[in-house]
Structures are given as C-alpha cells and as structure tokens.
Design a protein around this motif. Structure first.
Motif, PDB file in Angstrom:
ATOM      1  N   CYS B 367      -5.135   3.716 -34.016  1.00 25.27           N
ATOM      2  CA  CYS B 367      -3.971   4.320 -33.371  1.00 25.27           C
ATOM      3  C   CYS B 367      -4.159   5.828 -33.424  1.00 25.27           C
ATOM      4  O   CYS B 367      -4.443   6.384 -34.479  1.00 25.27           O
ATOM      5  CB  CYS B 367      -2.700   3.934 -34.115  1.00 25.27           C
ATOM      6  N   ILE B 368      -4.064   6.492 -32.272  1.00 26.19           N
ATOM      7  CA  ILE B 368      -4.241   7.943 -32.291  1.00 26.19           C
ATOM      8  C   ILE B 368      -2.894   8.666 -32.228  1.00 26.19           C
ATOM      9  O   ILE B 368      -2.830   9.855 -32.006  1.00 26.19           O
ATOM     10  CB  ILE B 368      -5.168   8.438 -31.161  1.00 26.19           C
ATOM     11  N   CYS B 370      -0.556   8.842 -30.099  1.00 25.26           N
ATOM     12  CA  CYS B 370      -0.297   9.607 -28.888  1.00 25.26           C
ATOM     13  C   CYS B 370       1.163   9.475 -28.478  1.00 25.26           C
ATOM     14  O   CYS B 370       1.667  10.271 -27.703  1.00 25.26           O
ATOM     15  CB  CYS B 370      -1.188   9.141 -27.751  1.00 25.26           C
ATOM     16  N   GLY B 371       1.844   8.438 -28.986  1.00 22.85           N
ATOM     17  CA  GLY B 371       3.248   8.288 -28.655  1.00 22.85           C
ATOM     18  C   GLY B 371       3.509   7.719 -27.273  1.00 22.85           C
ATOM     19  O   GLY B 371       4.643   7.707 -26.815  1.00 22.85           O
ATOM     20  N   LYS B 372       2.459   7.229 -26.619  1.00 20.89           N
ATOM     21  CA  LYS B 372       2.676   6.673 -25.281  1.00 20.89           C
ATOM     22  C   LYS B 372       3.529   5.411 -25.346  1.00 20.89           C
ATOM     23  O   LYS B 372       4.337   5.153 -24.461  1.00 20.89           O
ATOM     24  CB  LYS B 372       1.333   6.372 -24.614  1.00 20.89           C
ATOM     25  N   MET B 413       2.059  -2.240 -24.903  1.00 25.32           N
ATOM     26  CA  MET B 413       0.654  -2.643 -24.912  1.00 25.32           C
ATOM     27  C   MET B 413      -0.038  -2.254 -23.616  1.00 25.32           C
ATOM     28  O   MET B 413      -1.235  -1.979 -23.598  1.00 25.32           O
ATOM     29  CB  MET B 413       0.559  -4.151 -25.092  1.00 25.32           C
ATOM     30  N   PHE B 414       0.733  -2.246 -22.540  1.00 17.17           N
ATOM     31  CA  PHE B 414       0.160  -1.883 -21.244  1.00 17.17           C
ATOM     32  C   PHE B 414      -0.370  -0.456 -21.268  1.00 17.17           C
ATOM     33  O   PHE B 414      -1.430  -0.168 -20.722  1.00 17.17           O
ATOM     34  CB  PHE B 414       1.227  -2.032 -20.152  1.00 17.17           C
ATOM     35  N   VAL B 415       0.353   0.448 -21.921  1.00 12.70           N
ATOM     36  CA  VAL B 415      -0.054   1.853 -21.893  1.00 12.70           C
ATOM     37  C   VAL B 415      -0.966   2.258 -23.052  1.00 12.70           C
ATOM     38  O   VAL B 415      -1.569   3.325 -23.006  1.00 12.70           O
ATOM     39  CB  VAL B 415       1.161   2.809 -21.886  1.00 12.70           C
ATOM     40  N   CYS B 416      -1.089   1.440 -24.083  1.00 10.45           N
ATOM     41  CA  CYS B 416      -1.812   1.878 -25.283  1.00 10.45           C
ATOM     42  C   CYS B 416      -3.278   2.200 -24.989  1.00 10.45           C
ATOM     43  O   CYS B 416      -4.030   1.337 -24.558  1.00 10.45           O
ATOM     44  CB  CYS B 416      -1.743   0.815 -26.374  1.00 10.45           C
ATOM     45  N   PRO B 417      -3.702   3.456 -25.230  1.00 12.92           N
ATOM     46  CA  PRO B 417      -5.093   3.810 -24.944  1.00 12.92           C
ATOM     47  C   PRO B 417      -6.062   3.200 -25.946  1.00 12.92           C
ATOM     48  O   PRO B 417      -7.255   3.141 -25.684  1.00 12.92           O
ATOM     49  CB  PRO B 417      -5.101   5.340 -25.048  1.00 12.92           C
ATOM     50  N   SER B 418      -5.568   2.759 -27.087  1.00  6.09           N
ATOM     51  CA  SER B 418      -6.462   2.177 -28.081  1.00  6.09           C
ATOM     52  C   SER B 418      -6.451   0.653 -28.031  1.00  6.09           C
ATOM     53  O   SER B 418      -6.988   0.002 -28.915  1.00  6.09           O
ATOM     54  CB  SER B 418      -6.066   2.637 -29.483  1.00  6.09           C
ATOM     55  N   ASN B 419      -5.815   0.094 -27.013  1.00  5.98           N
ATOM     56  CA  ASN B 419      -5.753  -1.362 -26.825  1.00  5.98           C
ATOM     57  C   ASN B 419      -5.235  -2.096 -28.050  1.00  5.98           C
ATOM     58  O   ASN B 419      -5.717  -3.161 -28.405  1.00  5.98           O
ATOM     59  CB  ASN B 419      -7.139  -1.926 -26.477  1.00  5.98           C
ATOM     60  N   PRO B 421      -2.926  -4.423 -30.363  1.00  5.45           N
ATOM     61  CA  PRO B 421      -2.083  -5.597 -30.061  1.00  5.45           C
ATOM     62  C   PRO B 421      -0.659  -5.390 -30.556  1.00  5.45           C
ATOM     63  O   PRO B 421      -0.170  -6.107 -31.415  1.00  5.45           O
ATOM     64  CB  PRO B 421      -2.790  -6.726 -30.803  1.00  5.45           C
TER      65      PRO B 421
END
Lengths: 288, 441, 330
Positions: B367-368, B370-372, B413-419, B421
């Motif tokens: 997890c970075i 990013c707050g997305k 989950m759709f927006v997570c850049p680190s995929n 779950p």
C-alpha cells in the motif's frame, strides 16, 4: 576542571532527586499481587499462544492461582509436566490430561481432488470460504491457502506445495488449537495423541452422498458403513454420509483402515504390517 | 446535473448490448429452481417429486418474515427436489422440473393490453406482490412487499425508482424502459398507492438520453411522477447514493431509507409489480443481459428463472473460446460462477463473459497510501484501514472505523494502484463484525 | 470442461498502477530538468545521472541481498527519489556527496522501514537534509546560472535570492535596497537565478503541476494549500511591516517552495489520505516554511517544513477522517 566538577555534581543531584521521587511514586502506586502468580508464570512456556483459552500466560497464571481446583485448566503447550510444576507452585493437585495433537482431516491433494476452477482472490482461506465452495467439487475440504500455517506460532504446520495440504510436524505441535480456530472449513481437529503417537482417524469431512463425494475426490469418505460394521468397539459412527472415529473408544486395531474402500481412514506411526494382504489400502483399491 | 456527493468512480461503460431489442429465450428442457433466491430464508417447497405444475404454479412458499414465494417458471413434472450447485459452488436445495409444453395457470392474463386503471386497494396490492414472490430485481433480491410496509412510526414521502443501471455492461433495465415504459409507469403508480405517497422520481443516468426522453413523454400524462436525469458516476445505483443524488438527503448509518422519507425500487421491480397486480402474473421470468467483449451477439433476453446459464449463452452465439471468467451480474458487484450449469435466479440481471486478458488480478504490491480508495469510497469510509484491521482480525477497530457502512461497491479495489484485495478483506470483516454485533443483542 | 477463474468482485480494474503514477511524476519533472540543464549545463547532467543511478543501485542491492526479496526497481519509485534528490542540491556538488545522499535517502529513509509505502519521511528530503547538515558549505554555494555552461565543480558561485534576503536583513539593509540585488520577476519565472537544480524555474514546475492534475496523479489540495498559506502569511507580515518582510510573490517564486509544494509534499506515502487532512497538512507546511525563512536561522525552510509535517501525517490520518455518508444528519 571546574566545569567537569559542576557537570558531575549537577547530574548526580538530578539523578538523586529523580530516584527519591521514583521511590515515593512506586510506593504510592504499588499494587498487591499474589506472588504465586509470578511463580506460576515462571514455569509456563511463555508462548502466549492462547491455547489454554486465556489471553496469555499471565492471564492463565492468574486463573490458576485463583481457581479452587486445576480441573479444566490446562496448558497444552507445556503438557502434564508443566501442569505438575504449576500444581506444585500453588500447592494443588495436578489434573492429568491426555496429550493431544492436531490432525488434518482432509487428504484432498491436487492429485486426489482435481480442480474445477481457479481461485484468484486474496490469499486467505477465510476470504475464499466466505466467497464460495472452493477450487474443487468438494465444498468441505481444505482450501489450501494456508490460514492455519499463518496461525501456527510454533512453526509446526506447513503447507506442502505439492499436495496443497497442510502438514503437521508432530515434534513441534503443541496442540494449542490456533490452527483449529483459523480453519474456516473446520478440517483440523485436536485428537488424543495416542500411545507412541499412534492414532487412527478419518481423513475426510465431506458430508455429500457417496457418489457425489467420490466424484469430487478419490479419497473421500463415502459413508458406506464398512468401517462401522467391522469395528468391535463401537468407536465409529456415521452421520451425514461421514464416518467419525471416537478417539476415546478406538483401540487402534486397524481393522477399519483395512476395509475402507477409498482409503479415507488413516493410521499414523504404526509399525508396518507383517502379513501380505494388508498392504496400504489405497493400493488395494487400485488393484481391484 | 445531480449526482451523489461523496466519492465515486467512472469505469468504462462497455454497454455492448445497448439498444438490442429484448428477445424471448427458448424454454429450457429442464428447469432448476433454487429454493433460496431472495435475501433471507429459503422458501419451503409445497410440491413434491412427481407433482405436475403449470407455469405460475406455486412451488415453494415464503418461510419467514424476510422470504418470498417461488413459482414454477415452466410447465411439466417435478422430477426431484435435491441439492444442486448454485452460483457460490455450495450445494443448495432446488426443485428440478422436466419441461412439458408451455401451459400457463389460467389466472394469468397473457394479453399485451395495457391496463391503466388500478382496481386493487392498498392492502390488496401488497398482498398480490407478496403472493407473486416479487423481490428487488436490481440484484439485492430483498422481498418487495416488506419494503412497501414501512416500520411503525415511519412514513414515506417519496418513491424513488432506480433506472440508473450504473454497472458497466448491463443494459437490461435500459432496454426494459425503452420497450415497457408505459407498463413501468403504471407499475410506479401502483407502488405509489401501496406506499401511500403522491410523488415518485425516476432516476436515470444521462448516458441513456433516449430512456430519459421516452419516460418523460409518458410521465407527462401522470401527476406526481417525474424523471430526474443524473450525471454518470458509479455507484449511483446504490440505494443510499441514489437518495443522496435525487433528494439530497443522506440515510443515517445503520438505518433504512424510510428514515429520510424515501423508498427505493428498481425499474425491473416496477415492471414486475405491474404484471403481478394488473395481470396476475407471478415473478417467474426476467430480463437478463448476456454480454462480454468476445460474445458473438450480446443481447437482452427475457428468460425463465431456472434456465441453466449455458442455454442462454448458446442462444447468444455460444461460449467464446477465450472466456476465462463468468460473472453473474455486472463486473463491479457480480459474482464469479464456478460453472455455466448454474441456473438463473430472480437476482440474475446479467451474465458477463470476461476474456482471459482481463480475468486475472494483477500482482499485489505494498500500500503506498495514495488515498485513492478513500477518495473513491462512496460511503466516505477508509478502505485501506478497514482492510488492514480485517487482515489482522482487529474487529473492534474495524467496527469503530464503520466497516458495516460499506456497500461493497468495489470502487476502492477498482482504483487501487497496488491491486490490493481491499474489498475481499472488508467483506470478511463485515461478516465477522456483523456476527459480533448480532451476538451482543 | 474448461476451468473458470473465480474471484470476489469487482472483476474489472482501472489499470492504475504504482508504476504509472511514478513515471507520471517523472514526466511532470522533465520541464524543470530541461531548464536546469540549460542554466547549469554539464553539472546538472552529472548530478542528476549520479543521483538516479545510485538510488536505483542502492535499492536493487538492498532488496536483493539484504532483504532477499524480489527487487521492484522498475516501479519507478527509486528513479523518482533520485531525480528529486538531484533537484534539491546545487549542480556543483561533488559526486561522492551525491552518492552518500542517495545512500541515506534509499538505505536509511526508505528501505529500513520496509520499502515503498512504509517510509514515514520523504526519502529524497531526508537525504537532502542529511547532506545539508553534513556538508553545509557545499550544499549552500550555488553556481550562477549561465546558458549551457560546460564547467562543473569550478563554476562561479553566487547566492540564492533567499540567501541575499537573509543576509541583507541581518546586516540591517532596508528591503527596498535588497530587492534591487535579487533577480527580476521574469528571471524568477523562467529560472534565471541561483538555487538547487530543480527549484529555479517556476514556469517549468507549474507546467508539471498542470500535467499531474490532468493525469489525476495528484489532487490540487496540498499544493494549493501550501502556496495559499505562504501567500496569506507573508501578505500579513508584509502588510504589517513592508520594510522588514518581503511580500508573497517573492516568497512563492524563490527557493524550493514550488518544487516542494507540487512534487515533494504530495508524495503519496508521506502525505495524509483524506482531503481535509491534506488541506491541514499543506497549510501547516506553508506556515512552518515561512516561520523558518523569516524567523529561523536557515534562509530556506521548505524541506524542514515538509519533513516536520511528514511526522504529523499518521496523526492527521488518525484524527482527520473523510466526510462520511450519512454523518451530516444527526
């Protein structure tokens, strides 16, 4: 020189004042604790695994000291030896319990239980179990994602990458029960360790009808009842198409192992059989 | 243009089957009617092996407060009541009917004439809806008659009709609005009478301008019904988001929409209500979108409950070779199926075939922060935190971080850049925390 | 029968990835890099390449041999750290110092905490502050901007506008007097002034900002609140005593403020996650920056301000929650 002297004096003074304050504070907030709690804690394994049902070794020690009898209080990790020491420390009688060990009641390896779909979600049995029945046609068996391995604090349980099933290291297993709680499919059971670690159990939890279970997994218990009939000690019961061997009644005669048509009944740590006809049941089945 | 205020995402729409006329799917040779088709308790069968049934015969009746009746979708003979693998891969009870002919119950009016006049009284309407086994057809399958009777002390002010269809790929509601607009609006007036409100608003996203225009023309003849165009944003079709978007009120955490005076019903439900009340037709068929990027002819089908999905797929040109995942429902909230032999249920709004290239999840990374996920969350909660607490079994912390507010829309989950779950673990946490909350009572 | 893939919903993904975000930021930094190549020439090139290369190598070596894991250098985060680190130093810095800075940035500020996503402080800034404290002379003598100079270590050095201001005010010069010594406003926009590699050109940095907003890599909250806070705070000071305090324009366009506000404070890992949190974080960075610049010993305070607020990020995340649905009522 003067500077050094002042510095040493100042620091020394500060230290002394702090020590005095600390002494009074410690006196004021002193809590009386039964010294036996510390003694009991001393002999406990300090694994804090929670296998005893308490939050940790300290909580267990407190419970032991408070309790009138040690009945029902047992440290599975330490076993009878540690419990005897605990009993000695608090001046009570030790209650001897049978040592237990975790057994995995599923033999649905990748070979025995072919996959019907591929799971692609988070690598957790709990998540997969909440989603669906699993990667195979058997919706009762091991999901193979290793929640039990993560739960084990004693390095006693490992997923075998070839079979996809957990394997228990008998030397290391302390029967704390963490894996039993972690498994969403309830396939791990704490069973009596048995004399010389010998034990017999049904390595299947599938409650489907025989034909359905057999189709999903080569080594499933199909609930045929042969073992129930052959058992002379009434140790085996069949419920919902699934046999269960009561570890207390079982006398380890191994007759059920021989009659099981699918090889679902496993024996552990027995010496090899002498006579020719009693080769491993799985092979027997294939030869027929 | 109105829309909901918190979070939201814009997934590619991919409405491949848009503007495709609804086709009638062929009858199956054997119908498998699952007994647990609605939210709540599975229905209790009232037929047994060997019973002859007609289309619309009661098969199983509601077995509790939250439960619904179930009717035969085909005519023929009940061959067995047995366990059958459902969409989840678990075995569940089902009534299996061998199809013989297509004989309907006499009480059902099969004509297509539009009946506008509502003869039934409020109580009669609710009874008819309950008898017909109507459930929310948006996907949640909550029994409709319960939703129409607000808990004591609460009164509804407005009926909101959900014509948003914010899930990518799905077009069944859109097509239903285009073809059965008149019936839907009559269904809405019936629902208004049942709830006792004189105002209804149909919410439609502005990616369906034809449906907005079409329904506007129809509602002009009725008083109290209006069409509200909405700015496209997922998950607008969520009940809470829709209420926020249309009447600008937010349902307090842990309460029902009626708390803010709203009752939400789906377009499909309104149509089913029309058929049940005016035509005496129980709910045994529905519109389903069969779609996917490699599907030969994506289409909208009118299919009977209990039809195996494999037959519907064959009707649309067969299972594409590159199919790696089959989803019952839309891609954001639908359920992946273990096999194509699973039968259709009341909640089946679509069937999506995902090709290999898009079926696999990507590698999970750290997890970075990013707050997305936080920006995307339509409930204003913190998915990253909920996942972290669930993963570590910190249920109290998860509860105080409002895990139960999650509507499982999947935006995080759709927006997570680190995929990561996120939703997998949040769902797990919801189940655990829900159980803890129930055990406290 | 073919085996289908089964997974929980959602079944589609936006295609966002860490890699895309990182390379996006790198692209947004290119205009600023181009400007520094023009004004600082060979020095800028050597420093930038050294920083990037050493960051990537340190990360690779640590991941592979110390942590015994799969190296993830291709995700672009090490390249970005290197680039930002280079942007924060003078272009005539000796190479070995640059390598030491990169070692601190990657080795200490990033990898000791578990790599990308776990570092509490911005690695590039931690490296920069380490160098500033360890090599104060080298880190505060900037080469004068020329057009495509080919000199490196022996470049003619000059002070930054902030340095001139601090020194001048300390000497007791009046502000009007000092203002005549600093570069003109247009020079500040283009970047024709002394300073660290990447901080000089306001226009180039703003182009990067627009690109980041367009690609939705960052939101406006942090940069705007940092710059806004600086503008308001300096305007108040300037209004109170125009002879002692410079105005907002001077403070916004000099030093590392724009670089910090747009590229360093917005670092995903070390900034708050909720919008309100971002605004608080940004505002505080602006305020602390000006406090250091005006009342502190250092002429420049952006790095310290961001690092200080990095430390507060977990606290902000804990107490400033996003606006929840249904919270307004009751």
């Amino acid at each position: 020189m003067n500077v050094i002297l002042i510095t040493v004096l100042m620091l020394g003074l500060l230290g002394a004042v702090a020590a005095v304050i600390l002494y009074f504070v410690a006196q004021k907030f002193k809590v009386f604790e039964d010294p036996r709690i510390d003694e009991v804690q001393e002999v406990l394994p300090a694994a804090n695994c929670g296998g005893c049902g308490f939050a940790g070794c300290r909580a267990f020690a407190e419970a032991c000291v408070k309790a009138d009898t040690l009945d029902g209080l047992f440290c599975p990790v330490g076993g009878n030896e540690v419990m005897a020491q605990v009993a000695a420390a608090i001046g009570q009688e030790a209650v001897v319990a049978d040592p237990k060990i975790a057994v995995v009641r599923c033999n649905g390896s990748c070979e025995n239980r072919p996959h019907t779909n591929m799971y692609n979600g988070a690598s957790s049995c709990a998540v997969a179990a909440a989603l669906y029945g699993g990667e195979t046609a058997c919706s009762y068996g091991c999901l193979g994602l290793g929640d039990c391995e993560v739960a084990c604090e004693f390095d006693a349980l490992h997923m075998n990458p070839i079979t996809g099933l957990p394997e228990i290291d008998e030397e290391k297993c302390t029967s704390c029960g963490a894996c039993v709680k972690a498994c969403p499919k309830l396939i791990i059971e704490l069973r009596k360790k048995g004399p010389k670690s010998r034990r017999i159990f049904v390595s299947c939890v599938n409650k489907d009808k025989g034909a359905v279970a057999k189709k999903a997994c080569d080594v499933a218990c199909i609930g045929c009842g042969k073992c129930e009939k052959v058992c002379e000690f009434n140790a085996i019961t069949i419920e919902n198409n699934l046999a269960y061997i009561d570890p207390v009644k079982c006398r380890l005669c191994r007759k059920c192992v021989e009659v099981c048509p699918t090889g679902a009944i496993h024996e552990l740590n027995f010496p090899p059989r002498k006579e020719k006809e009693t080769i491993a049941p799985v092979n027997q089945e294939k030869a027929e | 243009m109105k829309t909901f205020k918190i979070g939201g995402i814009h997934p590619p729409e991919n409405k491949l089957s848009a503007n495709k006329t609804i086709q009638v799917a062929p009858l199956p040779t054997q119908a498998i009617v699952m007994l647990g088709q609605c939210l709540g308790a599975p229905s209790t069968p009232v037929v047994e092996k060997g019973s002859e049934v007609k289309v619309g015969t009661l098969l199983a009746k509601s077995s509790g407060f939250v439960s619904a009746n179930l009717h035969a979708p085909v005519s023929g003979k009940v061959v067995k009541i047995d366990e059958f693998i459902d969409a989840s891969g678990y075995k569940k009870s089902a009534v299996v009917i061998d199809v013989e002919g297509d004989v309907w119950e006499d009480a059902i009016d099969r004509s297509t004439t539009l009946i506008k006049e509502i003869k039934a009284s409020k109580e009669e309407i609710i009874k008819k809806i309950a008898d017909a086994g109507i459930v929310g057809l948006g996907g949640a399958t909550f029994p409709t008659h319960i939703k129409l009777t607000p808990p004591p002390g609460k009164t509804a002010e407005v009926l909101i009709i959900n014509g948003v269809e914010c899930e990518p790929y799905l077009t069944s509601d859109h097509q239903l609005m285009m073809e059965k607009g008149e019936e839907i609006v009559v269904g809405i007036t019936i629902l208004m009478k049942a709830i006792g409100v004189n105002r209804a608003i149909i919410g439609i996203e502005n990616n369906k301008p034809d449906a907005i225009a079409h329904l506007r023309k129809i509602v002009a003849q009725y008083s109290g019904i209006e069409v509200c165009p909405l700015k496209v944003q997922y998950p607008q079709g969520g009940e809470k988001q829709l209420i926020d978007a249309i009447i600008n009120r937010q349902v307090p955490s842990g309460t029902l929409p009626v708390e803010v005076g709203a009752v939400v019903q789906n377009i499909g439900t309104a149509f089913a209500v029309y058929e049940a009340v005016q035509k005496n037709k129980p709910l045994f068929e529905r519109i389903i979108t069969i779609t996917g990027k490699s599907v030969k002819t994506p289409c909208n089908l009118l299919a009977r409950i209990g039809t195996p999905f494999s037959q519907l797929i064959d009707f649309c040109g067969g299972l594409p070779n590159d199919t790696a995942k089959i989803v019952g429902g839309g891609p954001m909230m639908g359920k992946a199926l273990v096999s194509v032999d699973v039968p259709m249920t009341k909640g089946s709004s679509g069937l999506l075939m995902i090709p290999e290239a898009e079926a696999q999840r990507q590698t999970i990374r750290n997890c970075i922060r990013c707050g997305k996920c936080v920006s995307a969350c339509a409930m204003g909660i913190e998915p990253f935190l909920l996942m972290a607490t669930s993963e570590r079994a910190m249920w109290e912390e998860a509860e105080s971080a409002h895990i139960m507010d999650c509507i499982e829309c999947g935006s995080c989950m759709f927006v997570c850049p680190s995929n990561r779950p996120l939703l997998d673990y949040i769902r797990l946490g919801k189940a655990k925390v829900g159980a803890i909350i129930r055990s406290r009572k | 029968m073919s085996k289908f893939i089964v997974s929980p919903s959602p079944h589609i993904h936006s295609g966002n990835s860490v890699q895309k975000s990182m390379y996006g930021v790198i692209v947004a930094l290119l205009p600023a890099l181009a400007v520094s190549l023009v004004f600082f020439g060979l020095g800028a090139l050597i420093i930038t390449l050294t920083a990037i290369l050493s960051c990537v190598i340190f990360e690779y070596v640590i991941q592979k041999y110390l942590l015994k894991g799969e190296p993830t250098i291709l995700d672009g985060s090490a390249i970005l750290t290197g680039l930002l680190l280079a942007f924060n130093v003078p272009s005539n810095l000796p190479i070995w110092m640059m390598v030491v800075g990169a070692a601190v940035a990657i080795g200490i500020a990033k990898m000791t905490f578990g790599g990308l996503g776990n570092n509490p402080f911005n690695p590039a800034l931690a490296g920069r502050v380490f160098m500033l404290i360890s090599f104060p002379v080298h880190m505060t003598s900037w080469p004068k901007p020329e057009i495509l100079p080919l000199t490196y270590i022996d470049a003619v050095t000059g002070a930054t506008p902030l340095g001139i201001m601090k020194e001048g005010l300390a000497k007791g010069d009046s502000l009007t007097n000092i203002m005549t010594q600093i570069p003109s406003f247009t020079d500040m926009l283009i970047g024709k002034m002394g300073g660290s590699l990447g901080e000089i050109s306001a226009i180039a940095l703003l182009i990067g900002f627009v690109y980041l907003l367009w690609k939705k890599i960052i939101t406006w909250h942090i940069p705007v609140s940092v710059i806004g806070a600086v503008a308001i705070f300096t305007a108040i000071l300037h209004g109170a005593n125009p002879q002692a305090y410079a105005g907002p324009v001077f403070h916004i366009f000099t030093g590392g403020l724009l670089l910090g506000a747009i590229f360093m404070a917005t670092d995903y890992v070390t900034s708050p996650m909720s919008k309100t949190g971002m605004l608080i974080y940004g505002t505080m960075i602006g305020v602390i920056t000006i406090l250091i610049r005006v009342f502190g010993a250092y002429p420049e305070g952006v790095s310290f301000a961001i690092l200080i607020m990095n430390a507060f990020t977990p606290l902000i995340n804990k107490y400033i929650k996003p606006k929840r649905y249904g919270e307004i009522l009751k």
